[in-house]
Design a protein around this motif. Structure first.
Motif, short mmCIF file in Angstrom:
data_model
loop_
_atom_site.label_atom_id
_atom_site.label_comp_id
_atom_site.label_asym_id
_atom_site.label_seq_id
_atom_site.Cartn_x
_atom_site.Cartn_y
_atom_site.Cartn_z
N GLU A 71 0.75 -1.03 -0.07
CA GLU A 71 0.10 -0.08 0.02
C GLU A 71 0.88 1.39 0.13
O GLU A 71 0.62 2.26 -0.78
N SER A 90 -6.69 2.45 -1.69
CA SER A 90 -7.54 1.66 -2.50
C SER A 90 -6.81 0.90 -3.57
O SER A 90 -7.66 -0.03 -4.19
N TRP A 91 -5.42 1.15 -3.56
CA TRP A 91 -4.52 0.11 -4.70
C TRP A 91 -3.26 -0.28 -3.94
O TRP A 91 -2.71 0.47 -3.04
N GLU A 133 -9.37 -6.07 -10.35
CA GLU A 133 -9.30 -4.83 -10.83
C GLU A 133 -7.76 -4.27 -10.71
O GLU A 133 -6.87 -4.84 -9.77
N TRP A 134 -7.10 -4.03 -12.02
CA TRP A 134 -5.66 -3.92 -12.00
C TRP A 134 -5.33 -2.80 -12.79
O TRP A 134 -5.97 -2.39 -13.77
N TRP A 143 -0.75 -2.43 -10.08
CA TRP A 143 -1.39 -2.06 -9.21
C TRP A 143 -2.88 -2.95 -9.18
O TRP A 143 -3.21 -3.03 -10.14
N THR A 144 -2.95 -3.33 -7.93
CA THR A 144 -4.26 -4.32 -7.84
C THR A 144 -4.96 -3.77 -6.90
O THR A 144 -4.41 -3.03 -5.84
N ARG A 145 -6.43 -4.02 -6.81
CA ARG A 145 -7.32 -3.51 -5.85
C ARG A 145 -7.34 -4.49 -4.48
O ARG A 145 -7.14 -5.89 -4.85
N ASP A 149 -13.05 -5.46 1.36
CA ASP A 149 -13.49 -4.27 1.60
C ASP A 149 -12.70 -3.63 2.72
O ASP A 149 -12.66 -2.37 2.37
N THR A 152 -9.70 -1.60 1.67
CA THR A 152 -9.76 -0.27 0.93
C THR A 152 -10.32 0.69 1.92
O THR A 152 -11.34 0.63 2.48
#
Length: 248
Positions: A71, A90-91, A133-134, A143-145, A149, A152
């Protein structure tokens, strides 16, 4: 081994998993290492003196927020609000491996392109699971999510950390918008981050401790300060409150 054979079962390479008949050994959790406030400040000060402003800020942000390594390394300026004193985690930035795009390997394990390294395959491509998501950063850095939850989250910054980041903001511009990076703009990898951490402890005269000790230190110091465990859970990004309490 269990994961590998189960994958082989799913792909019909083998009919059943022999690992189903093997009992997993009991797991003994080792207590996490945490630094007190004085030691944490000593490490940060040593980093500024021996590794420079960028690395000093990197470790300061880790200790003052409890953010994960990926992070911090993946933090971008458009997710830093210095006026509101918050950062958006968030990433995550991690090294990922591309997949061969030239077809399946032959019986001898060689791919049609004849290249051993995936990066040399003309059809090399990212092969992430559906729904993931990337965003590509540089070479193998992506970068990945976060998976959950809880991962994030927005984190508050103490005033001193805001001042440190304001000073960094006006150093060399970065083509990827990263807060922490090499002089030429390349992102820091996790391998480099771990190497700098080990060197930092040597310079600080502190016995080796895993880098995850930074997160343990943040959580422990907040617990000792009387902060509610549920708030710390939100800050650290734990899905289960029991994980947070385990830091105490």
């Amino acid at each position: 081994l269990r994961l590998a054979i189960n994958a082989a079962v799913r792909e019909s390479v083998v009919g059943r998993s022999v690992m189903d008949r093997v009992d997993k050994p009991a797991h003994t959790k080792k207590p996490g290492k945490a630094f007190n406030g004085r030691a944490s400040m000593h490490i940060i000060t040593t980093a500024v003196e021996t590794q420079g402003k960028v690395w000093g800020a990197r470790w300061a942000l880790g200790f003052t927020t409890g953010a994960r390594e990926s992070e911090v390394l993946g933090l971008e300026w458009d997710r830093v609000d210095l006026d509101a004193a918050v950062i958006d985690l968030s990433w995550q930035l991690q090294r990922q491996q591309k997949a061969h795009g030239c077809g399946a390997p032959a019986a001898d394990g060689k791919y049609p392109c004849g290249k051993v390294r995936v990066s040399f395959c003309p059809g090399a491509h990212w092969d992430f699971p559906p729904g993931m998501e990337w965003r590509e950063c540089e070479r193998t850095m992506v970068w990945t999510r976060p998976k959950s939850d809880a991962g994030t989250r927005l984190l508050p910054l103490i005033p001193e950390m805001v001042d440190v980041l304001r000073e960094l903001r006006y150093l060399e511009p970065n083509p990827y918008g990263l807060v922490f990076h090499h002089d030429d703009g390349r992102p820091f990898t996790q391998d480099q981050d771990q190497k700098m951490w080990r060197a930092l402890l040597v310079e600080a005269g502190i016995a080796h401790a895993p880098q995850h000790s930074v997160r343990h230190s943040t959580a422990t110091l907040l617990l000792e300060a009387g902060v509610d465990a549920h708030i710390i859970q939100s800050v650290i990004g734990h899905t289960d409150i029991a994980t947070t309490r385990g830091y105490q």
